[in-house]
Write a protein that holds these residues in place. Structure first.
Motif, PDB file in Angstrom:
ATOM      1  N   LYS A   1       4.931 -15.307  -4.485  1.00  0.00           N
ATOM      2  CA  LYS A   1       5.945 -13.935  -4.445  1.00  0.00           C
ATOM      3  C   LYS A   1       5.190 -13.105  -3.210  1.00  0.00           C
ATOM      4  O   LYS A   1       3.763 -13.279  -3.268  1.00  0.00           O
ATOM      5  CB  LYS A   1       5.732 -12.755  -5.684  1.00  0.00           C
ATOM      6  CG  LYS A   1       6.437 -13.415  -7.103  1.00  0.00           C
ATOM      7  CD  LYS A   1       6.476 -12.369  -8.077  1.00  0.00           C
ATOM      8  CE  LYS A   1       7.121 -12.918  -9.354  1.00  0.00           C
ATOM      9  NZ  LYS A   1       6.885 -12.137 -10.273  1.00  0.00           N
ATOM     10  N   ARG A   2       5.774 -12.551  -2.590  1.00  0.00           N
ATOM     11  CA  ARG A   2       5.453 -11.557  -1.417  1.00  0.00           C
ATOM     12  C   ARG A   2       4.612 -10.480  -1.704  1.00  0.00           C
ATOM     13  O   ARG A   2       5.299  -9.623  -2.552  1.00  0.00           O
ATOM     14  CB  ARG A   2       6.313 -11.388  -0.303  1.00  0.00           C
ATOM     15  CG  ARG A   2       6.114 -10.833   1.137  1.00  0.00           C
ATOM     16  CD  ARG A   2       7.033 -10.575   2.114  1.00  0.00           C
ATOM     17  NE  ARG A   2       8.287  -9.910   1.487  1.00  0.00           N
ATOM     18  CZ  ARG A   2       8.197  -8.550   1.646  1.00  0.00           C
ATOM     19  NH1 ARG A   2       7.465  -8.066   2.315  1.00  0.00           N
ATOM     20  NH2 ARG A   2       9.550  -8.033   1.237  1.00  0.00           N
ATOM     21  N   ARG A   3       3.467 -10.160  -1.068  1.00  0.00           N
ATOM     22  CA  ARG A   3       2.948  -8.844  -1.544  1.00  0.00           C
ATOM     23  C   ARG A   3       2.600  -8.202  -0.356  1.00  0.00           C
ATOM     24  O   ARG A   3       2.203  -8.729   0.753  1.00  0.00           O
ATOM     25  CB  ARG A   3       1.484  -9.287  -2.240  1.00  0.00           C
ATOM     26  CG  ARG A   3       1.728 -10.126  -3.522  1.00  0.00           C
ATOM     27  CD  ARG A   3       0.494 -10.705  -4.185  1.00  0.00           C
ATOM     28  NE  ARG A   3       0.113  -9.623  -5.088  1.00  0.00           N
ATOM     29  CZ  ARG A   3       0.459  -9.333  -6.190  1.00  0.00           C
ATOM     30  NH1 ARG A   3       1.432 -10.001  -6.740  1.00  0.00           N
ATOM     31  NH2 ARG A   3      -0.029  -8.143  -7.012  1.00  0.00           N
ATOM     32  N   VAL A   4       2.529  -6.771  -0.455  1.00  0.00           N
ATOM     33  CA  VAL A   4       2.075  -5.859   0.582  1.00  0.00           C
ATOM     34  C   VAL A   4       0.740  -5.039   0.062  1.00  0.00           C
ATOM     35  O   VAL A   4       0.887  -4.397  -0.892  1.00  0.00           O
ATOM     36  CB  VAL A   4       3.449  -4.808   0.781  1.00  0.00           C
ATOM     37  CG1 VAL A   4       2.757  -3.926   1.878  1.00  0.00           C
ATOM     38  CG2 VAL A   4       4.445  -5.569   1.151  1.00  0.00           C
ATOM     39  N   CYS A   5      -0.156  -5.153   0.919  1.00  0.00           N
ATOM     40  CA  CYS A   5      -1.463  -4.428   0.678  1.00  0.00           C
ATOM     41  C   CYS A   5      -1.984  -4.833  -0.942  1.00  0.00           C
ATOM     42  O   CYS A   5      -2.350  -4.027  -1.425  1.00  0.00           O
ATOM     43  CB  CYS A   5      -1.469  -2.847   0.671  1.00  0.00           C
ATOM     44  SG  CYS A   5      -1.026  -2.715   2.363  1.00  0.00           S
ATOM     45  N   GLY A   6      -1.488  -5.975  -1.245  1.00  0.00           N
ATOM     46  CA  GLY A   6      -2.192  -6.492  -2.773  1.00  0.00           C
ATOM     47  C   GLY A   6      -1.018  -6.091  -3.832  1.00  0.00           C
ATOM     48  O   GLY A   6      -1.408  -6.252  -4.805  1.00  0.00           O
TER      49      GLY A   6
ATOM     50  N   SER B   1       3.018  -5.718  -5.456  1.00  0.00           N
ATOM     51  CA  SER B   1       4.042  -6.257  -5.116  1.00  0.00           C
ATOM     52  C   SER B   1       5.347  -5.072  -4.262  1.00  0.00           C
ATOM     53  O   SER B   1       4.818  -4.053  -4.314  1.00  0.00           O
ATOM     54  CB  SER B   1       4.915  -6.622  -6.579  1.00  0.00           C
ATOM     55  OG  SER B   1       5.347  -5.106  -7.024  1.00  0.00           O
ATOM     56  N   PRO B   2       6.091  -5.741  -3.496  1.00  0.00           N
ATOM     57  CA  PRO B   2       7.026  -4.753  -2.743  1.00  0.00           C
ATOM     58  C   PRO B   2       7.387  -3.552  -3.336  1.00  0.00           C
ATOM     59  O   PRO B   2       7.394  -2.375  -3.219  1.00  0.00           O
ATOM     60  CB  PRO B   2       8.164  -5.744  -2.122  1.00  0.00           C
ATOM     61  CG  PRO B   2       7.546  -7.049  -2.283  1.00  0.00           C
ATOM     62  CD  PRO B   2       6.497  -7.076  -3.408  1.00  0.00           C
ATOM     63  N   ARG B   3       8.049  -3.799  -4.651  1.00  0.00           N
ATOM     64  CA  ARG B   3       8.601  -2.779  -5.611  1.00  0.00           C
ATOM     65  C   ARG B   3       7.614  -1.856  -5.772  1.00  0.00           C
ATOM     66  O   ARG B   3       7.790  -0.477  -5.701  1.00  0.00           O
ATOM     67  CB  ARG B   3       9.368  -3.232  -6.742  1.00  0.00           C
ATOM     68  CG  ARG B   3       9.710  -2.080  -7.612  1.00  0.00           C
ATOM     69  CD  ARG B   3      10.835  -2.776  -8.800  1.00  0.00           C
ATOM     70  NE  ARG B   3      11.449  -1.901  -9.436  1.00  0.00           N
ATOM     71  CZ  ARG B   3      10.880  -1.457 -10.779  1.00  0.00           C
ATOM     72  NH1 ARG B   3       9.728  -1.743 -11.026  1.00  0.00           N
ATOM     73  NH2 ARG B   3      11.563  -0.620 -11.483  1.00  0.00           N
TER      74      ARG B   3
ATOM     75  N   PHE C   1       4.644  -1.085  -4.474  1.00  0.00           N
ATOM     76  CA  PHE C   1       4.034  -0.418  -3.018  1.00  0.00           C
ATOM     77  C   PHE C   1       5.170   0.546  -2.588  1.00  0.00           C
ATOM     78  O   PHE C   1       4.876   1.754  -2.163  1.00  0.00           O
ATOM     79  CB  PHE C   1       4.310  -1.619  -1.993  1.00  0.00           C
ATOM     80  CG  PHE C   1       3.873  -1.139  -0.512  1.00  0.00           C
ATOM     81  CD1 PHE C   1       4.852  -0.820   0.242  1.00  0.00           C
ATOM     82  CD2 PHE C   1       2.636  -0.980  -0.340  1.00  0.00           C
ATOM     83  CE1 PHE C   1       4.657  -0.245   1.820  1.00  0.00           C
ATOM     84  CE2 PHE C   1       2.190  -0.034   1.056  1.00  0.00           C
ATOM     85  CZ  PHE C   1       3.363  -0.193   1.980  1.00  0.00           C
ATOM     86  N   TYR C   2       6.701   0.536  -2.570  1.00  0.00           N
ATOM     87  CA  TYR C   2       7.359   1.433  -2.220  1.00  0.00           C
ATOM     88  C   TYR C   2       7.399   2.800  -3.163  1.00  0.00           C
ATOM     89  O   TYR C   2       7.711   3.786  -2.503  1.00  0.00           O
ATOM     90  CB  TYR C   2       8.694   0.801  -2.022  1.00  0.00           C
ATOM     91  CG  TYR C   2       8.977   0.096  -0.916  1.00  0.00           C
ATOM     92  CD1 TYR C   2       8.587   0.595   0.533  1.00  0.00           C
ATOM     93  CD2 TYR C   2       9.166  -1.252  -0.862  1.00  0.00           C
ATOM     94  CE1 TYR C   2       8.586  -0.393   1.659  1.00  0.00           C
ATOM     95  CE2 TYR C   2       9.306  -2.040   0.194  1.00  0.00           C
ATOM     96  CZ  TYR C   2       9.035  -1.474   1.465  1.00  0.00           C
ATOM     97  OH  TYR C   2       9.121  -2.416   2.651  1.00  0.00           O
ATOM     98  N   ILE C   3       7.071   2.555  -4.537  1.00  0.00           N
ATOM     99  CA  ILE C   3       7.112   3.458  -5.314  1.00  0.00           C
ATOM    100  C   ILE C   3       5.844   4.400  -5.151  1.00  0.00           C
ATOM    101  O   ILE C   3       6.035   5.587  -5.115  1.00  0.00           O
ATOM    102  CB  ILE C   3       6.957   2.843  -6.792  1.00  0.00           C
ATOM    103  CG1 ILE C   3       8.319   2.209  -7.274  1.00  0.00           C
ATOM    104  CG2 ILE C   3       6.519   4.232  -7.770  1.00  0.00           C
ATOM    105  CD1 ILE C   3       8.185   1.756  -8.655  1.00  0.00           C
ATOM    106  N   VAL C   4       4.604   3.755  -4.862  1.00  0.00           N
ATOM    107  CA  VAL C   4       3.394   4.476  -4.338  1.00  0.00           C
ATOM    108  C   VAL C   4       3.602   4.758  -3.250  1.00  0.00           C
ATOM    109  O   VAL C   4       3.264   6.458  -3.332  1.00  0.00           O
ATOM    110  CB  VAL C   4       2.230   3.543  -4.457  1.00  0.00           C
ATOM    111  CG1 VAL C   4       1.118   4.431  -3.872  1.00  0.00           C
ATOM    112  CG2 VAL C   4       1.816   2.784  -5.745  1.00  0.00           C
ATOM    113  N   LEU C   5       4.276   4.670  -2.135  1.00  0.00           N
ATOM    114  CA  LEU C   5       4.407   5.404  -1.064  1.00  0.00           C
ATOM    115  C   LEU C   5       5.204   6.559  -1.305  1.00  0.00           C
ATOM    116  O   LEU C   5       5.287   7.587  -0.383  1.00  0.00           O
ATOM    117  CB  LEU C   5       5.348   4.451   0.119  1.00  0.00           C
ATOM    118  CG  LEU C   5       5.439   4.876   1.432  1.00  0.00           C
ATOM    119  CD1 LEU C   5       4.160   5.432   2.295  1.00  0.00           C
ATOM    120  CD2 LEU C   5       6.291   3.786   2.437  1.00  0.00           C
TER     121      LEU C   5
END
Length: 464
Positions: A80-85, A87-89, A91-95
């Protein structure tokens, strides 16, 4: 990597971090500011380790084990692709949450600022400044003014006007009637190279000047007096003089006295002529002493002044003064002093000689409120037979009275013909009936009609 400035093998240590590229696994550089760099054609080839054949087979066997499996797991397409450790989903929630928090904080700050401004009291209106208190570029806003005149052996009339500039320097503008020109001289600057050092006039000090032109004694001089602060924090009178105003007008001499003055008092000066020809006379200065009385000192002995010209109980604090030469029979060897009296008048005091004064020698002007008066000025007219006395009020208004040789008569109104501005903050007059005033950061000159002293005709601008 070695620099071109350093031989290979002696280059300085580098802090650049390079990720290993030997593995075929993709490099995860997300959220990193570190850079992976390939050097396939480096000018510094990397040394390749060699192993014996038996060791090489062992290495190949090891690679085909668990490490090979891990490598396959990374490249089987199921990772699975990861962004800053994350998962994409996630990461975008936190952002989104972080952005909402920032926007809310900014909106709250703006709303709070607007509310605070609405609750602030309205600013208090600033009153209009009094004449002479604004920030000027040519003349010190609280500068006083002094003027005197003399005639050289060739009959050329000279006038000197003194004031302070915004840097507190004492400046003189000098008029030559032959060339019909004004010349500026910075006396404070001239004195910087003298052994006495810098002048330290009190800002807004009263200025008093007198000039002498005695042919018998070949005395042609210009003097100006002012106040400085002494070592005891008291205002004392100092002076500078030009002993050769035509031949060497930039050379001035400095002197001090022990005459302590009432803070803020007006100074006034005159050249006291002799009662016979073979005498050069003396310089006289009127001032209010620390004890409150009005006194007159002269250059014969600055520290031995006359008996009080006006007693302390009769004058106001910081009294306005005007000292004039006076005709005494066939000679102009007398002195007349106009002083501000309580509760509100301008009164003449006359010099009797031998250090004695006649204290009450006629009222010049009535209803001259000490609290509403800036200063006095005076001039002589009609060959010393008449005089004009003026009072400048704090609102810039002027009142005057004429001495016709017998009595004082108030001038109903002064008409400044062709005048640019009459809201004066300081005034002065020479003994040849020329009037000077500071208004709107400029100094103006008017001639007085001796036959009708209510008429002042604009002669021109003195400064700048």
């Amino acid at each position: 990597m070695a620099s071109a400035d350093y031989p290979h093998g002696s280059e300085p240590y580098s802090t650049l971090e390079v990720r290993s590229l030997e593995s075929s696994a993709p490099q995860d550089l997300g959220c990193s500011n570190k850079e992976a760099v390939l050097h396939p054609e480096s000018q510094y080839p990397q040394t390749v380790a060699t192993y014996p054949k038996e060791d090489a087979s062992k290495l190949e066997a090891n690679y085909t084990g668990a490490d090979a499996t891990a490598s396959q797991d990374l490249n089987d397409g199921t990772a699975k692709r990861r962004v800053c450790g994350l998962s994409p989903r996630m990461f975008y929630i936190v952002l989104a949450v972080v952005i909402l928090v920032i926007v809310g904080a900014v909106a709250g700050g703006v709303a709070g600022g607007l509310t605070s401004r609405r609750n602030e009291p309205s600013p208090t209106p600033v009153p209009e400044p009094e004449p002479g208190t604004t920030t000027n570029t040519n003349v010190l806003g609280i500068s006083k003014l002094a003027a005197s005149n003399w005639t050289d052996p060739q009959g050329v009339i000279h006038r000197s006007v003194f004031f302070q500039d915004p840097y507190n320097s004492i400046i003189t503008r000098q008029w030559d009637s032959q060339n019909r020109t004004w010349t500026t001289r910075n006396i404070s600057q001239f004195m910087q190279s003298s052994t006495t050092g810098h002048l330290h006039p009190v800002p807004g000090t009263s200025l008093a000047t007198a000039s002498g032109d005695n042919k018998w004694g070949s005395m042609y001089e210009v003097h100006v007096w002012f106040s400085e602060i002494d070592s005891n924090n008291s205002e004392t009178i100092s002076w500078v003089s030009s002993k050769n105003p035509r031949g060497n007008p930039d050379f001035w001499v400095y002197g001090t006295t022990e005459l302590k003055t009432w803070n803020g008092t007006q100074l006034s000066a005159a050249w006291e002529r002799c009662s016979y020809d073979k005498c050069v006379g003396n310089w006289a200065v009127a001032f209010q002493g620390r004890e409150g009385f009005i006194n007159v000192a002269n250059a014969s002995d600055w520290n031995n002044s006359t008996k009080p010209a006006v007693k302390a109980s009769a004058v106001s604090a910081g009294a306005s003064l005007a000292l004039l030469p006076a005709l005494n029979g066939a000679y102009v060897d007398g002195l007349t002093l106009a002083a501000q009296r309580r509760p509100g008048s301008m009164v003449r005091t006359s010099y009797l000689g031998n250090w004695e004064w006649k204290q009450d020698d006629g009222t010049i002007l009535d209803d001259v409120d000490p609290l509403g008066t800036r200063q006095f000025a005076a001039t002589m007219m009609n060959n010393w037979k008449e005089a004009l006395y003026m009072s400048l009020s704090t609102d810039g208004g002027i009142r005057a009275a004429r001495w016709d040789g017998k009595a004082f008569n108030e001038v109903p109104k002064i008409n400044f013909a062709q005048g640019q501005s009459t809201n004066f903050s300081a005034i002065a007059m020479t003994t040849d009936a020329m009037f000077y005033g500071i208004a709107d950061d400029q100094i103006w000159e008017y001639s007085i009609d001796a036959s009708d002293p209510s008429t002042f005709t604009l002669a021109g601008k003195v400064y700048p």
